[in-house]
Design a protein around this motif. Structure first.
Motif, PDB file in Angstrom:
ATOM      1  N   UNK A   1      39.601  44.546 -11.924  1.00 38.06           N
ATOM      2  CA  UNK A   1      38.600  44.217 -10.899  1.00 38.06           C
ATOM      3  C   UNK A   1      39.264  43.579  -9.673  1.00 38.06           C
ATOM      4  N   UNK A   2      40.219  42.704  -9.901  1.00 41.72           N
ATOM      5  CA  UNK A   2      40.933  42.060  -8.790  1.00 41.72           C
ATOM      6  C   UNK A   2      41.692  43.103  -7.986  1.00 41.72           C
ATOM      7  N   UNK A   3      42.399  43.987  -8.658  1.00 47.35           N
ATOM      8  CA  UNK A   3      43.154  45.040  -7.964  1.00 47.35           C
ATOM      9  C   UNK A   3      42.208  45.953  -7.184  1.00 47.35           C
ATOM     10  N   UNK A   4      41.077  46.295  -7.770  1.00 47.39           N
ATOM     11  CA  UNK A   4      40.087  47.144  -7.111  1.00 47.39           C
ATOM     12  C   UNK A   4      39.571  46.494  -5.825  1.00 47.39           C
ATOM     13  N   UNK A   5      39.199  45.245  -5.904  1.00 44.19           N
ATOM     14  CA  UNK A   5      38.666  44.531  -4.739  1.00 44.19           C
ATOM     15  C   UNK A   5      39.742  44.371  -3.673  1.00 44.19           C
ATOM     16  N   UNK A   6      40.950  44.009  -4.078  1.00 40.62           N
ATOM     17  CA  UNK A   6      42.027  43.842  -3.093  1.00 40.62           C
ATOM     18  C   UNK A   6      42.357  45.168  -2.418  1.00 40.62           C
ATOM     19  N   UNK A   7      42.351  46.251  -3.172  1.00 40.04           N
ATOM     20  CA  UNK A   7      42.641  47.569  -2.598  1.00 40.04           C
ATOM     21  C   UNK A   7      41.588  47.941  -1.553  1.00 40.04           C
ATOM     22  N   UNK A   8      40.325  47.760  -1.911  1.00 38.90           N
ATOM     23  CA  UNK A   8      39.257  48.128  -0.986  1.00 38.90           C
ATOM     24  C   UNK A   8      39.188  47.187   0.216  1.00 38.90           C
ATOM     25  N   UNK A   9      39.549  45.933   0.015  1.00 35.31           N
ATOM     26  CA  UNK A   9      39.592  44.997   1.142  1.00 35.31           C
ATOM     27  C   UNK A   9      40.704  45.383   2.103  1.00 35.31           C
TER      28      UNK A   9
ATOM     29  N   UNK B   1      42.003  48.432   2.413  1.00 38.26           N
ATOM     30  CA  UNK B   1      41.664  49.733   2.999  1.00 38.26           C
ATOM     31  C   UNK B   1      40.641  49.599   4.131  1.00 38.26           C
ATOM     32  N   UNK B   2      39.710  48.672   3.980  1.00 37.95           N
ATOM     33  CA  UNK B   2      38.688  48.509   5.013  1.00 37.95           C
ATOM     34  C   UNK B   2      39.214  47.742   6.220  1.00 37.95           C
ATOM     35  N   UNK B   3      40.284  46.979   6.041  1.00 40.46           N
ATOM     36  CA  UNK B   3      40.839  46.243   7.182  1.00 40.46           C
ATOM     37  C   UNK B   3      41.907  47.036   7.924  1.00 40.46           C
ATOM     38  N   UNK B   4      42.336  48.172   7.362  1.00 39.66           N
ATOM     39  CA  UNK B   4      43.333  49.027   8.026  1.00 39.66           C
ATOM     40  C   UNK B   4      42.656  49.831   9.133  1.00 39.66           C
ATOM     41  N   UNK B   5      43.410  50.098  10.220  1.00 38.62           N
ATOM     42  CA  UNK B   5      42.811  50.882  11.315  1.00 38.62           C
ATOM     43  C   UNK B   5      42.575  52.338  10.963  1.00 38.62           C
TER      44      UNK B   5
END
Length: 125
Positions: free
Chosen positions: A111-119, A121-125
């Motif tokens: 769950x931590x890896x999933x959230x960090x990955x999506x966070x 990905x959403x902050x990348x341009x």
């Protein structure tokens, strides 16, 4: 973490709590070491992933020596949830509690890896 199958339940909870908190920190080296299963390490070094793989391998060998492993595991899980009384004596309870902590810890790391990955990905341009 490598002794999770042999340590008391409360020690396992403390160890996994510390590792979970460290995994949450936004530090690239901690993230890589704790959450990247493909990290390249020097010979003799271990990552969290390699320790977990070794523990699971050890567990797979031990399971065969425990009669009625699955029902015992279910009973211990119910006890930890407060759904079963403490009256019946179960052998290998430390190992079974360790299995449950390991399973829950792996879910938490995922769950931590999933959230960090999506966070990320959403902050990348």
């Amino acid at each position: 973490m490598g002794r999770i199958l042999d340590q008391p339940y409360d020690v396992n909870l403390q160890v996994t709590a510390v590792l979970s908190k460290l995994s949450l920190l936004p530090h690239p080296h901690l993230h890589e070491y704790l959450l990247d299963p493909y990290i390249s390490l020097a010979p003799g070094c271990r990552s969290l992933f390699s320790v977990i793989v070794r523990v699971v391998g050890d567990l797979m060998l031990r399971i065969h020596r425990i009669p009625e492993f699955t029902p015992k595991l279910l009973l211990v899980r119910k006890r930890l949830l407060g759904l079963e009384p403490e009256g019946i004596n179960i052998d290998h309870v430390t190992l079974l509690e360790g299995v449950i902590v390991l399973e829950e810890f792996c879910k938490e790391l995922a769950a931590i890896a999933f959230v960090k990955y999506h966070a990320a990905a959403s902050s990348s341009p």
